[in-house]
Design an enzyme around this catalytic site. Structure first.
Site, PDB file in Angstrom:
ATOM      1  N   LYS A  17       0.213   4.362   6.815  1.00  0.00           N
ATOM      2  CA  LYS A  17      -0.365   5.305   6.030  1.00  0.00           C
ATOM      3  C   LYS A  17      -0.075   6.869   6.152  1.00  0.00           C
ATOM      4  O   LYS A  17       1.203   6.502   7.136  1.00  0.00           O
ATOM      5  CB  LYS A  17      -2.309   5.188   6.410  1.00  0.00           C
ATOM      6  CG  LYS A  17      -2.227   3.194   5.989  1.00  0.00           C
ATOM      7  CD  LYS A  17      -2.342   2.821   4.592  1.00  0.00           C
ATOM      8  CE  LYS A  17      -3.211   1.552   4.612  1.00  0.00           C
ATOM      9  NZ  LYS A  17      -2.568   1.220   3.644  1.00  0.00           N
ATOM     10  N   SER A  50       0.952  -1.301   0.326  1.00  0.00           N
ATOM     11  CA  SER A  50      -0.169   0.257  -0.002  1.00  0.00           C
ATOM     12  C   SER A  50       1.111   1.270   0.125  1.00  0.00           C
ATOM     13  O   SER A  50       0.324   2.337  -0.803  1.00  0.00           O
ATOM     14  CB  SER A  50      -1.021  -0.104   1.588  1.00  0.00           C
ATOM     15  OG  SER A  50      -0.339   0.966   2.090  1.00  0.00           O
TER      16      SER A  50
END
Length: 153
Positions: A84, A41
């Site tokens: 993230k 990610s």
């Protein structure tokens, strides 16, 4: 050497070991620690098996900024941590699920992976409570040839 002498040295050693264990625990819990990344990610910024140094002070003092890379508890699976980038702070207007605009509520942040086509993030599960943020990434320490700072100036 008598029994009391051996016992005294053993207890002295155990005391030092306990002190160092407590100092190490407090350092890793409240100051900073090391985290290994897994998953696609955050590619190309971070890759699987990169080892990061993270700090815990900025999230505790609520001094996070847009663009910071953070480690947080996953809002849909608390046994899992996620890595993230903060793309929205409280009050920011962001593009949510199906490209609908929405505002980030107070006490929350909007998180997205750098690899938007292969990231499960706020676009799927919405704004994330700041209380789930564990640490802020400072730098990549492994692999050595890719060692670099990952904080903003």
């Amino acid at each position: 050497m008598g029994f009391t002498n051996i016992l005294g040295k053993t207890l002295g050693f155990a005391g030092y070991a306990l002190q160092y264990a407590c100092i190490t625990h407090c350092t890793f819990e409240y100051v900073g620690d090391f985290v290994m990344c897994s998953g696609p990610s955050m590619e190309p910024t971070l890759e699987t098996n990169n080892i990061l140094f993270t700090e815990h002070i900025t999230p505790r003092m609520q001094r996070l900024r847009r663009g910071d890379i953070i480690i947080a508890k996953c809002p849909t699976n608390p046994k899992q941590n996620i890595c993230k980038r903060i793309t929205g702070l409280p009050g920011d207007k962001v593009k949510g699920h199906f490209m609908r605009s929405q505002y980030v509520p107070r006490g929350h942040v909007w998180l997205e992976g750098d690899n938007s086509s292969n990231s499960s993030d706020s676009r799927i599960y919405g704004a994330v409570p700041q209380g789930l943020i564990r640490s802020r990434v400072v730098c990549r320490v492994w692999p050595l040839d890719k060692m670099s700072t990952l904080t903003q100036v």
